[in-house]
Design an enzyme around this catalytic site. Structure first.
Site, short mmCIF file in Angstrom:
data_model
loop_
_atom_site.label_atom_id
_atom_site.label_comp_id
_atom_site.label_asym_id
_atom_site.label_seq_id
_atom_site.Cartn_x
_atom_site.Cartn_y
_atom_site.Cartn_z
N HIS A 290 -5.88 2.80 1.44
CA HIS A 290 -5.05 3.93 1.88
C HIS A 290 -5.61 4.60 3.15
O HIS A 290 -4.90 4.85 4.11
CB HIS A 290 -4.92 4.98 0.78
CG HIS A 290 -4.40 4.44 -0.53
ND1 HIS A 290 -3.48 3.43 -0.59
CD2 HIS A 290 -4.66 4.77 -1.81
CE1 HIS A 290 -3.20 3.16 -1.85
NE2 HIS A 290 -3.91 3.96 -2.62
N ASP B 286 0.89 -1.14 0.00
CA ASP B 286 0.00 0.00 0.00
C ASP B 286 0.94 1.19 0.00
O ASP B 286 1.61 1.46 1.00
CB ASP B 286 -0.88 0.01 1.26
CG ASP B 286 -1.87 1.16 1.22
OD1 ASP B 286 -1.43 2.30 0.93
OD2 ASP B 286 -3.06 0.95 1.46
N HIS B 287 0.99 1.89 -1.12
CA HIS B 287 2.07 2.89 -1.24
C HIS B 287 1.93 4.03 -0.23
O HIS B 287 2.88 4.76 0.02
CB HIS B 287 2.22 3.40 -2.68
CG HIS B 287 1.18 4.40 -3.09
ND1 HIS B 287 -0.08 4.06 -3.46
CD2 HIS B 287 1.24 5.74 -3.18
CE1 HIS B 287 -0.76 5.15 -3.77
NE2 HIS B 287 0.02 6.20 -3.60
C1 BG6 Z 1 -4.01 4.77 -6.09
C2 BG6 Z 1 -5.38 4.85 -6.70
O1 BG6 Z 1 -3.89 3.63 -5.29
O2 BG6 Z 1 -3.77 5.92 -5.30
C3 BG6 Z 1 -5.53 6.11 -7.52
O3 BG6 Z 1 -5.61 3.72 -7.53
C4 BG6 Z 1 -5.17 7.32 -6.69
O4 BG6 Z 1 -6.84 6.24 -8.04
C5 BG6 Z 1 -3.81 7.13 -6.01
O5 BG6 Z 1 -5.13 8.45 -7.55
C6 BG6 Z 1 -3.52 8.25 -5.04
O6 BG6 Z 1 -2.18 8.16 -4.67
P1 BG6 Z 1 -1.36 9.47 -4.27
O7 BG6 Z 1 -0.03 8.96 -3.84
O8 BG6 Z 1 -1.32 10.33 -5.50
O9 BG6 Z 1 -2.15 10.11 -3.18
#
Ligand code: BG6
Length: 508
Positions: A261, A198-199
């Site tokens: 997230h 989960d980034h």
């Molecule tokens: C991803 C989603 O996991 O996270 C995207 O699939 C979303 O739809 C993105 O835009 C948001 O990531 P960040 O790092 O830009 O907040």
């Protein structure tokens, strides 16, 4: 000062002093955007910081034969998305260790050849049989690729070398599919070999929630129902679906962002201090939070979909007009809900969460609103002046930082109180970081440290909470979509959700 920065960059309370063993990072789905935009830049940033082993290779795997152009394309990505200068002295040597292998993902013979190909690199580069497989592929391939790798003996948990597998999101689309996927993967891999990414957990500011809470004596004593009135977590995006129509039609805001997230961020905000910062202790505490969340009544949820509107200066089309989206789509691009964590610390403190696309601005933030003091000594005679509660904002992105508002006396002969802000900015204190979150996660996966990855039980616990909502929504399709214009703060019903509790969303 240098030391302080080092600790902050490596996050979550522990210094990252270990260098991984010699290894090959094997990326399945390497022709996709993620590899070029995020993964290769992240790996090169690790190389720049001297955090990669000396004996190291990257192998991209995908169906198309793009061997001739792969390395140049990746270098382009490292420069463009990683902010790296083409003249960087480490770049040439790094690129020499980037290779490509074409195969179909369902062809066992291809896996056998890949195995030989990787063994050849071991011989040439001394990578000692250690592998980090990164599955940057469509979710229907997660189990299949894992099982075929295992069939060729490439992920044997008993081997003297190690094999770790990173699995991208989405991890399932509901509780049943997540369980099935876990069963299929756990059938051939030990849980310690699986790294569900989960980034958000790679983001400095998300890790800093734990540091803020548990490396300071000041906040933890008031981090509970006695002092906190409510918490809001917002993941607002100004962008739309960016050409990902077919994916998003199946996903929607709840599956795409809230279930993973936002729930991860919530667990960091709400968990008890773990015994130590190892994977098992942190996962245990996170799991306790999710399991303590009461089943969410559907009346406490809101869904929305954007229609045409103006985001900043840009005219935006509505979701239903996006490429490859059903013109009568009922997919939600916005979701909000109220959660109650029924444990000693949080009982009675509502947690409001929301995520959406094409909102007024991009901001991800945790807002903690404290209770009012027991007595207002400084009430103003002016009815327009209200006493504001203390508010703590953990700004995850952009303008990463932490802000605390408190009341101060307005200078003058009368006693008027006005909220002022104490403001910590990451950029001011530590300089701008080019890290994209994947550095930390790739490094940890090479080291076998699962602290910042989702665990089987955790994934199932968050799906267990969200699946009944998805089912209730599916049974009762929305009749009012689109219900918010692009560039707004979402549907009116989301404001009503807080209004019925006598609250309103904090201004971002
Ligand atoms: C991803 C989603 O996991 O996270 C995207 O699939 C979303 O739809 C993105 O835009 C948001 O990531 P960040 O790092 O830009 O907040």
């Amino acid at each position: 000062m240098a030391d302080e920065v080092h600790v902050a960059q490596t996050g979550v309370g522990k210094k990252q002093e270990r260098i991984p063993d010699p290894c090959i990072v094997v990326i399945f789905g390497a022709s996709g955007d993620l590899t070029k935009r995020k993964l290769l830049p992240a790996l090169f940033h690790l190389e720049q910081q001297g955090l990669l082993p000396e004996k190291f290779s990257v192998v991209g795997v995908a169906r198309r034969d793009i061997s001739a152009t792969f390395a140049a394309d990746m270098q382009d990505g490292i420069e463009k998305f990683g902010g790296v200068d083409a003249s960087d002295p480490k770049l040439k040597g790094f690129m020499e260790r980037v290779e490509y292998f074409a195969t179909n993902f369902d062809d066992d013979a291809g896996y056998a050849k890949l195995k030989d190909f990787l063994a050849g690199i071991d011989q040439k580069n001394g990578t000692k049989g250690n592998r980090l497989f990164y599955l940057a592929v469509a979710p229907e391939y997660f189990a299949d690729i894992t099982q075929r790798l295992s069939k060729q003996g490439m992920t044997n948990p008993e081997a003297p070398s190690w094999a770790h597998v990173i699995i991208e999101k989405p991890f399932g689309t509901d509780l049943d599919s997540a369980r099935k996927l876990n069963d299929e993967i756990n059938a051939v891999l030990k849980e310690e070999q699986i790294f569900r990414i989960d980034h958000y957990l790679g983001k400095e500011t998300v890790q800093n929630i734990l540091v803020f809470r548990f490396a300071n004596a000041l906040f933890e004593p008031i981090w509970n129902r006695n002092y906190i009135d409510h918490v809001e977590i917002t993941a607002a995006e100004s962008i739309g679906i960016e050409g990902r129509g077919p994916f998003y039609e199946q996903a929607g805001a709840l599956r795409d962002v809230l279930q993973n997230h936002v729930m991860e961020v919530l667990s960091f905000v709400a968990m008890e201090p773990p015994d130590s910062f190892d994977a098992s202790s942190v996962r245990t505490e996170k799991l306790k939070v999710w399991r303590a969340i009461e089943p969410i009544p559907v009346e406490d949820t809101v869904r929305g979909q954007y229609g045409p509107g103006k985001v900043g200066d840009e005219q935006a089309i509505g979701y239903r007009q996006e490429d490859r989206v059903n013109p009568e789509s009922t997919t939600e691009t916005y979701a909000a809900m109220k959660l109650q964590i029924e444990n000693w610390r949080w009982a009675g403190v509502p947690i409001y969460i929301r995520a959406g696309k094409r909102l007024a601005k991009r901001v991800t933030e945790v807002t903690v609103i404290f209770k009012q003091p027991p007595l207002h000594l400084f009430k103003s005679n002016d009815p327009n002046v209200t006493v504001e509660p203390n508010v703590l904002k953990l700004r995850i992105q952009p303008d990463e930082g932490i802000m605390l508002t408190f009341g101060a006396k307005v200078p003058g002969p009368t006693t008027n109180v006005k909220p002022v802000v104490m403001d910590f900015s990451y950029a001011d204190s530590f300089g701008k970081s080019s890290a994209n979150g994947y550095e930390r996660l790739l490094l940890d996966a090479m080291l076998g440290d699962g602290t910042l990855f989702a665990h089987r039980d955790g994934v199932e616990a968050t799906w267990a909470l969200m699946t009944p909502i998805l089912e209730a929504w599916a049974k009762n399709p929305p009749t009012d979509f689109p219900n918010y214009p692009a560039g707004s703060w979402g549907p009116e019903a989301a404001d009503a959700l807080l209004r019925k509790d006598g609250r309103k969303w904090h201004k971002l």
